[in-house]
Design an enzyme around this catalytic site. Structure first.
Site, PDB file in Angstrom:
ATOM      1  CE1 TYR A 114      47.424  39.969  38.369  1.00  0.00           C
ATOM      2  CE2 TYR A 114      45.528  40.138  36.813  1.00  0.00           C
ATOM      3  CZ  TYR A 114      47.079  39.826  37.036  1.00  0.00           C
ATOM      4  OH  TYR A 114      47.775  39.510  36.009  1.00  0.00           O
ATOM      5  CG  ASP A 186      40.539  37.318  41.125  1.00  0.00           C
ATOM      6  OD1 ASP A 186      40.531  36.301  41.351  1.00  0.00           O
ATOM      7  OD2 ASP A 186      41.135  38.216  40.474  1.00  0.00           O
ATOM      8  CE  LYS A 211      47.621  33.381  38.119  1.00  0.00           C
ATOM      9  NZ  LYS A 211      48.767  34.250  37.534  1.00  0.00           N
TER      10      LYS A 211
HETATM   11  C1  LIG Z   1      44.165  37.206  41.903  1.00  0.00           C
HETATM   12  C2  LIG Z   1      44.451  37.103  40.072  1.00  0.00           C
HETATM   13  N1  LIG Z   1      43.452  37.074  39.527  1.00  0.00           N
HETATM   14  C3  LIG Z   1      43.836  37.270  38.163  1.00  0.00           C
HETATM   15  C4  LIG Z   1      44.908  36.925  37.550  1.00  0.00           C
HETATM   16  C5  LIG Z   1      44.953  36.917  36.126  1.00  0.00           C
HETATM   17  O1  LIG Z   1      45.295  35.688  35.665  1.00  0.00           O
HETATM   18  P1  LIG Z   1      45.783  35.541  34.131  1.00  0.00           P
HETATM   19  O2  LIG Z   1      47.272  35.879  34.229  1.00  0.00           O
HETATM   20  O3  LIG Z   1      45.409  34.088  33.609  1.00  0.00           O
HETATM   21  O4  LIG Z   1      45.375  36.617  33.307  1.00  0.00           O
HETATM   22  C6  LIG Z   1      45.980  36.893  38.276  1.00  0.00           C
HETATM   23  C7  LIG Z   1      47.325  36.612  37.715  1.00  0.00           C
HETATM   24  O5  LIG Z   1      48.272  36.720  38.592  1.00  0.00           O
HETATM   25  C8  LIG Z   1      45.962  36.835  39.902  1.00  0.00           C
HETATM   26  O6  LIG Z   1      46.860  36.945  40.706  1.00  0.00           O
END
Ligand SMILES: Cc1ncc(COP(=O)(O)O)c(C=O)c1O
Length: 391
Positions: A114, A186, A211
């Protein structure tokens, strides 16, 4: 006296666990949901208890019955010893990275992580003297070579952000563990229902609960679950950094998890209908949905994952402008960065801008879509309108 501790602790099958794990209603007057505790101060009965900290709750930042309920659910679903809650999914990635490194260390980060996770690595970690090396998760030979140098952490994401490559997690984790690295993953895409990183050799599993766990696009939250020394280090950094989460968002996440199993089934069913339609369309170059037979990574996905969710990509050969017209024409699909909620979304990321160890063809445009809970036939008709702009 009824004993519901089995259901509360997640000793049962998946659907029972998501519906019932977390709290024991009889610990709070029989109310089936846990209380939403807004708290800083917790009182002690006497000085000795306050000094020896023998009381279950001591201060709002360190945990409440509400946060405990969510941590219990996550431990039941992930198979972990401990879970820590942080304000965002991004923090769920950055806190473990910071906890497992010190100046002079070297970390290997998957090239399709990400993008804001990469930003943290390039910024904070690098500034504090940690060497960050990106790697292609599908190139095992290069990975082996990279592991010849001392490595503190291997950071994975499965499947990869934007392009959905499926890494061989058990193999990558086993090689990393053999040289003493901490392995973190992740796990947001699969949710803890469809992939359990700790069962595949990882030390820590992280989620953007923002999500699917929340599931309604109305909160931000992160979870960090793990076992052994790795999660004890997370505990220290989490405590030192003063991480705290809003009780209402924790409650909404608990509420979201109650329907996670049924929501994900519908997301996956809708996504497969749309993915098959896209795969049969000659205007579409590739469909990047690991659950689709023949899609990149399908065989490893089938071996290691127990389900798929609603986020995937498809590619178009041609210019970015032409792909932008497709996305701009969509009416049901909103243009938005998040995913995992009830609504369908589409984005046009610039893949090459967030890669350094792998190349992405300039003329292959990725449209990332999140398939929501709408009728898939309406989504297909919307996509047809978009694709019609290609002429
Ligand atoms: C794979 C992944 N990890 C982490 C995150 C981060 O999440 P947050 O928006 O709650 O910080 C996202 C957000 O789009 C994501 O797609």
């Amino acid at each position: 006296m009824k004993d519901v501790s089995g259901a509360a602790s997640g000793r049962y099958r998946r659907a029972t666990t998501v519906a019932r794990a977390g709290n024991d209603p009889y610990e709070f007057h029989g109310f089936v949901n846990p209380p939403v505790v807004h708290a800083s101060t917790v009182l002690f009965p006497d000085v000795e208890t306050s000094v020896n900290r023998t009381q279950r709750y001591q201060y709002g930042r360190r945990g409440t019955p509400t946060t405990d309920a969510l941590c219990n659910v996550m431990n039941a679903l992930e198979g972990s010893d401990a879970t820590f809650l942080v304000p965002t999914g991004l923090a769920a990635c950055t806190v473990p990275l910071a906890s497992a490194t010190k100046a002079g260390d070297r970390v290997l980060v998957v090239d399709n992580a990400y993008a804001p996770t990469r930003k943290f690595c390039n910024g904070f970690l690098t500034r504090f003297g940690v060497e960050v090396v990106y790697f292609d998760p599908l190139d095992i030979e290069t990975y082996d070579r990279l592991l010849e140098k001392p490595t503190a952490v291997v950071f994975l994401e499965a499947p990869g952000s934007l392009t959905f490559e499926v890494p061989d997690v058990p193999l990558l984790a086993q090689k990393a563990k053999a040289v003493g690295a901490t392995v973190m993953l992740d796990n947001t895409w699969a949710s803890p229902l469809y992939f359990r990183p700790l069962d595949h050799g990882c030390d820590i599993s992280m989620h953007a609960a923002t999500k699917y766990l929340g599931g309604h696009s109305d909160l931000l939250l992160g979870t960090i679950s793990g076992n052994g020394e790795a999660i004890e280090k997370v505990r220290e950094t989490w405590d030192e950094w003063g991480e705290h989460v809003a009780p209402d968002d924790v409650y909404l996440t608990l509420r979201g998890i109650k329907t996670l199993d049924v929501r994900l089934e519908r997301h996956a069913r809708n996504a497969m209908i749309v993915a098959e339609w896209l795969a049969a369309d000659p205007r579409v170059d590739r469909v990047l949905y690991p659950a689709l037979p023949g899609a990149p990574g399908h065989e490893i996905w089938k071996r290691d994952f127990t389900g798929a969710t609603g986020l995937f990509g498809f590619t178009l050969k041609g210019t970015r402008e032409a792909a932008a017209r497709v996305v701009d024409t969509l009416e049901i699909f909103g243009i938005g960065f998040s995913w995992g909620g009830f609504e369908s979304l589409a984005t046009l990321p610039n893949v090459q801008a967030v890669r350094s160890a792998t190349a992405w063809p300039e003329d292959e445009q990725v449209i990332r879509i999140h398939i929501g809970l709408e009728d898939p036939q309406d989504l297909i008709e919307d996509l047809e309108k978009g694709l019609a702009t290609l002429g």
